[in-house]
Motif scaffolding. Structure first.
Motif, PDB file in Angstrom:
ATOM      1  N   ASP A 418       7.763   3.155   0.389  1.00 44.42           N
ATOM      2  CA  ASP A 418       7.368   3.717   1.677  1.00 44.42           C
ATOM      3  C   ASP A 418       6.120   3.030   2.222  1.00 44.42           C
ATOM      4  O   ASP A 418       5.969   2.850   3.428  1.00 44.42           O
ATOM      5  CB  ASP A 418       7.117   5.227   1.515  1.00 44.42           C
ATOM      6  N   LEU A 419       5.224   2.636   1.326  1.00 41.99           N
ATOM      7  CA  LEU A 419       3.993   1.950   1.712  1.00 41.99           C
ATOM      8  C   LEU A 419       4.050   0.534   1.150  1.00 41.99           C
ATOM      9  O   LEU A 419       3.898   0.332  -0.053  1.00 41.99           O
ATOM     10  CB  LEU A 419       2.777   2.707   1.151  1.00 41.99           C
ATOM     11  N   LEU A 421       3.160  -2.971  -0.289  1.00 33.37           N
ATOM     12  CA  LEU A 421       1.962  -3.512  -0.907  1.00 33.37           C
ATOM     13  C   LEU A 421       2.299  -4.709  -1.780  1.00 33.37           C
ATOM     14  O   LEU A 421       3.431  -4.888  -2.198  1.00 33.37           O
ATOM     15  CB  LEU A 421       1.223  -2.435  -1.718  1.00 33.37           C
ATOM     16  N   VAL A 444      -2.507  -3.876   1.032  1.00 29.27           N
ATOM     17  CA  VAL A 444      -1.679  -2.768   1.493  1.00 29.27           C
ATOM     18  C   VAL A 444      -1.443  -2.959   2.984  1.00 29.27           C
ATOM     19  O   VAL A 444      -2.393  -3.016   3.762  1.00 29.27           O
ATOM     20  CB  VAL A 444      -2.356  -1.410   1.233  1.00 29.27           C
ATOM     21  N   GLU A 445      -0.194  -3.060   3.368  1.00 32.29           N
ATOM     22  CA  GLU A 445       0.118  -3.301   4.775  1.00 32.29           C
ATOM     23  C   GLU A 445      -0.141  -2.057   5.612  1.00 32.29           C
ATOM     24  O   GLU A 445       0.085  -0.930   5.172  1.00 32.29           O
ATOM     25  CB  GLU A 445       1.579  -3.731   4.930  1.00 32.29           C
ATOM     26  N   ARG A 446      -0.617  -2.315   6.832  1.00 28.79           N
ATOM     27  CA  ARG A 446      -0.898  -1.231   7.775  1.00 28.79           C
ATOM     28  C   ARG A 446      -0.215  -1.521   9.101  1.00 28.79           C
ATOM     29  O   ARG A 446       0.107  -2.664   9.419  1.00 28.79           O
ATOM     30  CB  ARG A 446      -2.407  -1.108   8.010  1.00 28.79           C
ATOM     31  N   ASP A 447      -0.015  -0.478   9.893  1.00 25.27           N
ATOM     32  CA  ASP A 447       0.558  -0.653  11.226  1.00 25.27           C
ATOM     33  C   ASP A 447      -0.520  -0.878  12.281  1.00 25.27           C
ATOM     34  O   ASP A 447      -0.256  -1.489  13.313  1.00 25.27           O
ATOM     35  CB  ASP A 447       1.384   0.579  11.611  1.00 25.27           C
ATOM     36  N   VAL A 454      -7.519   5.869   1.284  1.00 24.68           N
ATOM     37  CA  VAL A 454      -6.467   5.433   0.364  1.00 24.68           C
ATOM     38  C   VAL A 454      -6.910   5.696  -1.064  1.00 24.68           C
ATOM     39  O   VAL A 454      -8.079   5.516  -1.413  1.00 24.68           O
ATOM     40  CB  VAL A 454      -6.149   3.930   0.542  1.00 24.68           C
ATOM     41  N   GLU A 509      -1.546   6.731   0.652  1.00 25.62           N
ATOM     42  CA  GLU A 509      -2.334   6.773   1.881  1.00 25.62           C
ATOM     43  C   GLU A 509      -2.468   8.222   2.311  1.00 25.62           C
ATOM     44  O   GLU A 509      -1.513   9.001   2.194  1.00 25.62           O
ATOM     45  CB  GLU A 509      -1.617   5.951   2.957  1.00 25.62           C
ATOM     46  N   ARG A 513       2.062   8.200   3.198  1.00 26.45           N
ATOM     47  CA  ARG A 513       2.935   7.178   2.637  1.00 26.45           C
ATOM     48  C   ARG A 513       2.513   6.802   1.212  1.00 26.45           C
ATOM     49  O   ARG A 513       1.339   6.842   0.860  1.00 26.45           O
ATOM     50  CB  ARG A 513       2.944   5.932   3.523  1.00 26.45           C
ATOM     51  N   GLY A 515       3.285   3.942  -2.146  1.00 22.21           N
ATOM     52  CA  GLY A 515       3.861   2.693  -2.613  1.00 22.21           C
ATOM     53  C   GLY A 515       3.516   2.478  -4.071  1.00 22.21           C
ATOM     54  O   GLY A 515       2.475   2.947  -4.553  1.00 22.21           O
TER      55      GLY A 515
END
Length: 715
Positions: A418-419, A421, A444-447, A454, A509, A513, A515
């Motif tokens: 879901d998150l 990374l 960690v990917e973000r929008d 976190v 997060e 979310r 991961g």
């Protein structure tokens, strides 16, 4: 029923289930599971649909499924087929770039499979051939599948692992320990069914003792009742042990994310009413687990005992089979009846059936989401299709506590996606001890570029399943610009004994979310070695030389200068003398150098360590993928090399011409150490080494040294 006639760490204790549950938290590729992002919360239902050969049918859509919950129809919003077959590995190419990080978005999907052996139901000393078939079954699995082993009522257990050799070694040693009804000394020839009936209705003793002499009827009935009670008690104890073991396994699996498959190997199960198995329905729903039963039909045993086993032996066998069939039916699995000499086809079919499933998104009513189990019925409108589905479904509400969600993600041996990374590690010798320092770098990917709260959870796990080191970190992080957009960068480090480890990383997060991902760490022995090298660190060199160097998950050079960092170690400072460190940039690990430079080695804090730093101009290389290669030599002997890929990320349309290796700029000082004050130390170390050389070795070394210095007069 399918009929086939003619195919970590070892623990000891009662069923080994409690210990397995504890060890599992520390167990060590990941599965990418689909995630629903609909506007309403959906009820997730996983089902298998196979053809007559056991092959998954992969082209169904939601309109072909019919679902009802507690007897009332529900709308199927989506039906996603999840393909779990191992991907074929492409043939290695010399141009193929090594990937040194792990990502939960690119890892192939995998399966979670538990092999459980009910040894007490299997005839004493038997079962080896079926265990060999189970071992061969593991050879058909992919590298991302994970297998656990449980033996009941007592025996070894192995937590989920991708090292199938551990499981195979244990399977080779497993044999049956059951106590069969001794029909050879059974005075009355009572079968299991007779014994159970007599215990329920003692009046049946009159039939057993009908031929006894009038004076011996009472004694006959007493002895027959004792015999019936012994048989019935034995059967009841075995049934209770089986149900207890299955209950423990399913409860354990309920703490793990995603669908699971349990393969139950048994020779039979007798239940008095069948009601004893009812609780397995709810537990299978909570665990999202299905049970495929491999039933051993030992024809040799049947032939030997058929004439002496009493008139109810055939019915007894049917009862033993019906108990196992109920387990499979209640949990959405199948019954596979095998003989020991030919168990292979059964396991082959199980592998086919486990190679894909459908994840249905079902629109629920409010009462369906109360966290309780609800009866569910799933069918499919496709001729010739067989559906495997559990009889209950349970929606588990997500805990609001970030700590609980982090622990659950750490427990799962499959990656939570879901998150998104990525994680990479760099390994160095710890200067204060012979231990290794493991630097862990996470993206960690973000929008969006907003800061995020976190929580990170780390575990470094040994091959035996023990946690060598672990910690949690929670912080508010400002995003930075990453390859695909904003990312959160996090760094931490561990000091561990040298060895092989699996890093388990979970990230939660605060927005909800989750991961998780696993990464293999080679914390190799670097202390007390004749010579050793750390991992190679590459990053964009700071323009002004003052900014802190941040180790990246994946090196992307956005400026025109590449910074290289490397540490060298030896068990004695003498071992670090007369070294030459050549740093190349090439298209691939074995390619000809496009740029070549000699790196400077300077003294580090540790007595027996040197640090190599180099800044390599890459302005004449076009955007694309490259490899940096560091080669350390003494005279003509290569002591070691390290490589690491990197990417030049700039306008791909920029016209450039790669410089040739012969045109690469050499540093002004190319001696082993940069400081002139160290020249005397080098010469002194060289003399110390020379004292231990034979005259021939000394002459050869001097000749090699003269040849090298003639080719490098500036040194």
């Amino acid at each position: 029923m399918i009929r086939y006639v003619g195919d970590g760490r070892m623990l000891r204790g009662r069923w080994a289930l409690v210990a397995l549950a504890v060890m599992f938290v520390a167990s060590a590729e990941a599965q990418q599971l689909p995630v629903f992002r609909a506007g309403v919360e959906l009820l997730e239902v996983d089902v298998s649909v196979v053809d007559d050969a056991g092959e998954p049918i992969a082209d169904l859509d939601g309109s072909e499924f019919v679902v009802s919950v507690d007897g009332d129809p529900r709308t199927v919003v989506s039906a996603q087929f999840v393909d779990l077959r191992p991907a074929r590995s492409p043939e290695a190419s010399p141009d193929q770039r090594e990937v040194l990080y792990s990502s939960n978005t690119t890892s192939a999907r995998g399966r979670l499979i538990v092999i459980a052996v009910d040894r007490e139901s299997i005839s004493p000393g038997e079962g080896r051939r079926v265990m060999r078939a189970a071992s061969a079954f593991l050879d058909t699995l992919g590298p991302n599948d994970k297998v656990a082993l449980v033996t009941v009522p007592q025996g070894p257990g192995i937590a989920f692992t991708s090292d199938y050799r551990l499981v195979q070694a244990e399977l080779e040693e497993i044999v049956g320990t059951g106590n069969e009804v001794d029909f050879f000394t059974n005075e009355f020839g009572l079968g299991v069914i007779e014994a159970l009936e007599i215990r329920r209705n003692p009046a049946l003793l009159l039939q057993v003792c009908a031929n006894a002499l009038q004076t011996g009827v009472a004694e006959c009935e007493s002895n027959a009742m004792l015999q019936a009670e012994t048989i019935a008690s034995q059967v009841g104890r075995q049934a209770a042990a089986t149900v207890g073991a299955l209950t423990g396994i399913l409860d354990w699996l309920s703490e793990i994310e995603g669908p699971k498959s349990l393969i139950w190997i048994s020779e039979g199960l007798v239940t008095e009413t069948g009601l004893e198995l009812g609780g397995l329905v709810t537990r299978a729903a909570a665990a999202r687990a299905s049970v495929n039963v491999v039933m051993i039909d030992d024809e040799a045993f049947s032939d030997m005992t058929r004439d002496r086993a009493g008139p109810t032996r055939t019915f007894d066998r049917e009862n033993e089979e019906s108990g196992l069939y109920a387990i499979a039916a209640y949990t959405g699995g199948g019954l596979h009846r095998v003989v020991q000499d030919d168990a292979g086809p059964a396991f082959a079919r199980i592998e086919r059936e486990l190679s894909g499933y459908y994840l249905l998104g079902v629109e629920p009513l409010p009462e369906d989401l109360d966290g309780k189990s609800h009866g569910i019925d799933v069918s499919v409108r496709r001729h010739g299709a067989t559906i495997r589905a559990r009889r209950e479904v349970q929606h588990r509400p997500v805990s609001a506590k970030i700590e609980d969600r982090l622990l659950r993600a750490l427990r799962s041996p499959i990656g939570v996606t879901d998150l998104p990374l990525r994680v990479a590690t760099y390994v160095y010798q710890n200067s204060a001890s012979p231990s290794a320092r493991v630097l862990v770098v996470t993206d960690v990917e973000r929008d969006v570029f907003d800061p995020a709260d976190v929580m990170f959870g780390y575990q470094l796990i040994r091959p035996d399943g023990e946690v060598a080191a672990g910690r949690t970190q929670r912080s508010t992080i400002e995003p930075v610009d990453g390859p695909q957009g904003p990312v959160l960068e996090q760094f931490t480090a561990f000091v561990v004994e040298p060895g092989q480890y699996t890093l388990k990383l979970a990230v939660v997060e605060n927005g909800g979310r989750i991961g998780s991902v696993e990464h293999v760490v080679d914390a190799r022995q670097m202390a007390r070695q004749r010579f050793a090298m750390s991992d190679l660190l590459l990053t964009t060199a700071p323009v002004d030389g003052t900014a802190a160097v941040r180790p990246p998950v994946e090196t992307r050079v956005t400026e025109d200068r590449l910074m290289v960092y490397l540490e060298l170690y030896a068990d004695d400072p003498v071992g670090l003398g007369d070294l030459r460190v050549q740093i190349d940039v090439a298209d691939h690990a074995s390619g000809a150098p496009l740029i070549s430079q000699v790196g400077e080695a300077s003294a580090a804090d540790a007595v027996a360590a040197r640090v190599v730093k180099a800044v390599i101009p890459v302005d004449e290389l076009p955007a694309g993928s490259y490899v940096t290669r560091a080669i350390v030599t003494r005279w003509a002997e290569e002591l070691g090399r390290q490589t690491r890929p990197f990417e030049i990320a700039r306008d791909p349309g920029r016209p450039v011409t790669a410089r040739r290796a012969s045109e690469a700029a050499e540093p002004e000082v190319a001696t082993t150490y940069a400081e002139a004050s160290q020249r005397e130390e080098i010469a002194e170390a060289r003399d110390t080494v020379a004292e231990h050389l034979t005259p021939k070795q000394r002459r050869e070394g001097q000749q090699l040294s003269r040849e090298w210095f003639s080719a490098h007069p500036q040194d």
